[in-house]
Write a protein that holds these residues in place. Structure first.
Motif, PDB file in Angstrom:
ATOM      1  N   ILE A  45     -39.218 122.042  62.935  1.00  0.00           N
ATOM      2  CA  ILE A  45     -38.402 120.843  62.757  1.00  0.00           C
ATOM      3  C   ILE A  45     -36.964 121.240  62.427  1.00  0.00           C
ATOM      4  N   SER A  46     -36.798 122.163  61.462  1.00  0.00           N
ATOM      5  CA  SER A  46     -35.462 122.624  61.078  1.00  0.00           C
ATOM      6  C   SER A  46     -35.517 124.106  60.742  1.00  0.00           C
ATOM      7  N   ILE A  47     -34.356 124.759  60.826  1.00  0.00           N
ATOM      8  CA  ILE A  47     -34.301 126.209  60.657  1.00  0.00           C
ATOM      9  C   ILE A  47     -32.983 126.604  60.000  1.00  0.00           C
ATOM     10  N   ARG A  92     -45.296 143.319  57.967  1.00  0.00           N
ATOM     11  CA  ARG A  92     -45.340 143.245  59.440  1.00  0.00           C
ATOM     12  C   ARG A  92     -46.496 142.356  59.863  1.00  0.00           C
ATOM     13  N   ILE A  93     -46.183 141.408  60.733  1.00  0.00           N
ATOM     14  CA  ILE A  93     -47.212 140.536  61.287  1.00  0.00           C
ATOM     15  C   ILE A  93     -47.129 140.596  62.803  1.00  0.00           C
ATOM     16  N   SER A  94     -48.219 141.012  63.435  1.00  0.00           N
ATOM     17  CA  SER A  94     -48.344 140.985  64.891  1.00  0.00           C
ATOM     18  C   SER A  94     -49.371 139.909  65.207  1.00  0.00           C
ATOM     19  N   ALA A  95     -48.910 138.666  65.210  1.00  0.00           N
ATOM     20  CA  ALA A  95     -49.814 137.529  65.357  1.00  0.00           C
ATOM     21  C   ALA A  95     -49.006 136.273  65.621  1.00  0.00           C
ATOM     22  N   ASP A  96     -49.646 135.305  66.262  1.00  0.00           N
ATOM     23  CA  ASP A  96     -49.068 133.973  66.310  1.00  0.00           C
ATOM     24  C   ASP A  96     -49.289 133.340  64.947  1.00  0.00           C
ATOM     25  N   ILE A  97     -48.286 132.599  64.485  1.00  0.00           N
ATOM     26  CA  ILE A  97     -48.299 132.048  63.129  1.00  0.00           C
ATOM     27  C   ILE A  97     -48.174 130.532  63.176  1.00  0.00           C
ATOM     28  N   GLU A  98     -49.006 129.851  62.385  1.00  0.00           N
ATOM     29  CA  GLU A  98     -48.881 128.418  62.157  1.00  0.00           C
ATOM     30  C   GLU A  98     -48.826 128.200  60.653  1.00  0.00           C
ATOM     31  N   ALA A  99     -47.830 127.407  60.205  1.00  0.00           N
ATOM     32  CA  ALA A  99     -47.694 127.105  58.782  1.00  0.00           C
ATOM     33  C   ALA A  99     -46.923 125.804  58.613  1.00  0.00           C
ATOM     34  N   ARG A 100     -47.046 125.212  57.439  1.00  0.00           N
ATOM     35  CA  ARG A 100     -46.295 123.992  57.151  1.00  0.00           C
ATOM     36  C   ARG A 100     -44.811 124.304  57.029  1.00  0.00           C
ATOM     37  N   GLU A 101     -44.486 125.383  56.317  1.00  0.00           N
ATOM     38  CA  GLU A 101     -43.113 125.860  56.151  1.00  0.00           C
ATOM     39  C   GLU A 101     -43.175 127.355  55.909  1.00  0.00           C
ATOM     40  N   ALA A 102     -42.045 128.045  56.106  1.00  0.00           N
ATOM     41  CA  ALA A 102     -42.084 129.499  55.979  1.00  0.00           C
ATOM     42  C   ALA A 102     -40.726 130.066  55.598  1.00  0.00           C
ATOM     43  N   VAL A 103     -40.794 131.207  54.904  1.00  0.00           N
ATOM     44  CA  VAL A 103     -39.636 132.046  54.609  1.00  0.00           C
ATOM     45  C   VAL A 103     -39.976 133.421  55.152  1.00  0.00           C
ATOM     46  N   ILE A 104     -39.146 133.925  56.067  1.00  0.00           N
ATOM     47  CA  ILE A 104     -39.428 135.200  56.715  1.00  0.00           C
ATOM     48  C   ILE A 104     -38.352 136.210  56.338  1.00  0.00           C
ATOM     49  N   ALA A 105     -38.779 137.317  55.731  1.00  0.00           N
ATOM     50  CA  ALA A 105     -37.878 138.425  55.420  1.00  0.00           C
ATOM     51  C   ALA A 105     -38.341 139.701  56.112  1.00  0.00           C
ATOM     52  N   GLY A 106     -39.566 139.714  56.614  1.00  0.00           N
ATOM     53  CA  GLY A 106     -40.151 140.889  57.247  1.00  0.00           C
ATOM     54  C   GLY A 106     -40.097 140.822  58.758  1.00  0.00           C
ATOM     55  N   GLU A 107     -41.042 141.524  59.384  1.00  0.00           N
ATOM     56  CA  GLU A 107     -41.069 141.672  60.844  1.00  0.00           C
ATOM     57  C   GLU A 107     -42.228 140.872  61.441  1.00  0.00           C
ATOM     58  N   ILE A 108     -41.901 140.051  62.455  1.00  0.00           N
ATOM     59  CA  ILE A 108     -42.899 139.237  63.138  1.00  0.00           C
ATOM     60  C   ILE A 108     -42.879 139.574  64.621  1.00  0.00           C
ATOM     61  N   ASN A 109     -44.044 139.878  65.168  1.00  0.00           N
ATOM     62  CA  ASN A 109     -44.246 140.028  66.609  1.00  0.00           C
ATOM     63  C   ASN A 109     -45.235 138.960  67.016  1.00  0.00           C
ATOM     64  N   HIS A 157     -39.786 123.204  57.673  1.00  0.00           N
ATOM     65  CA  HIS A 157     -38.579 124.037  57.667  1.00  0.00           C
ATOM     66  C   HIS A 157     -38.920 125.525  57.695  1.00  0.00           C
ATOM     67  N   LEU A 158     -38.101 126.276  58.416  1.00  0.00           N
ATOM     68  CA  LEU A 158     -38.226 127.732  58.509  1.00  0.00           C
ATOM     69  C   LEU A 158     -36.939 128.372  58.024  1.00  0.00           C
ATOM     70  N   ASP A 159     -37.046 129.267  57.042  1.00  0.00           N
ATOM     71  CA  ASP A 159     -35.921 130.068  56.557  1.00  0.00           C
ATOM     72  C   ASP A 159     -36.100 131.484  57.080  1.00  0.00           C
ATOM     73  N   ILE A 160     -35.092 131.983  57.788  1.00  0.00           N
ATOM     74  CA  ILE A 160     -35.125 133.356  58.277  1.00  0.00           C
ATOM     75  C   ILE A 160     -34.049 134.122  57.524  1.00  0.00           C
ATOM     76  N   LEU A 161     -34.478 135.086  56.714  1.00  0.00           N
ATOM     77  CA  LEU A 161     -33.554 135.839  55.872  1.00  0.00           C
ATOM     78  C   LEU A 161     -32.933 136.999  56.639  1.00  0.00           C
ATOM     79  N   SER A 162     -31.895 137.592  56.077  1.00  0.00           N
ATOM     80  CA  SER A 162     -31.099 138.609  56.777  1.00  0.00           C
ATOM     81  C   SER A 162     -31.899 139.832  57.198  1.00  0.00           C
ATOM     82  N   SER A 163     -32.972 140.166  56.499  1.00  0.00           N
ATOM     83  CA  SER A 163     -33.767 141.360  56.822  1.00  0.00           C
ATOM     84  C   SER A 163     -34.839 141.092  57.879  1.00  0.00           C
TER      85      SER A 163
END
Length: 120
Positions: A93-95, A52-69, A77-83
């Motif tokens: 740039i791309s998602i 769980r992340i309750s924060a603004d996020i800056e990154a070059r690229e990311a894979v997210i499987a958890g919870e972001i607030n 590129h950003l990959d958002i997984l099913s969970s």
């Protein structure tokens, strides 16, 4: 994008770890725990399922499987997984979004996302 077993990962925030404050890294980061504050890495971020992340996020690229607030500003590129569950705006740039993921916020794609944001 780095894989879960990438030996170039510099920081791992384990499932029993909670960071309350700002986090900044110049390397690849895996988050399995909890972060509250602001999160910045100049490299890749992976947020594991259950994290769980309750924060603004800056990154070059990311894979997210958890919870972001918070808002995500991803340079490439950003990959958002099913969970994944995201509450916040996304600028990248791309998602790719897997079926089952939850996103509540505005998504803006294209352009030089990090550089555009820093100039605002």
């Amino acid at each position: 994008m780095f894989k879960k077993t990438d030996d170039k990962t510099e920081s791992i925030i384990g499932p029993s770890t909670k960071i309350d404050g700002n986090f900044k890294s110049n390397g690849n980061v895996i988050v399995a725990g909890e972060i509250i504050g602001k999160f910045v890495t100049t490299q890749a971020l992976r947020v594991e399922e259950g994290a769980r992340i309750s924060a603004d996020i800056e990154a070059r690229e990311a894979v997210i499987a958890g919870e972001i607030n918070g808002n995500l500003l991803i340079e490439n590129h950003l990959d958002i997984l099913s969970s994944a569950k995201i509450q916040g705006d996304i600028k990248t740039i791309s998602i790719s979004v897997q079926q089952g993921a939850s996103i509540n916020g505005k998504c803006t794609m294209g352009g030089s996302s990090i550089n555009d944001k820093k100039q605002e």
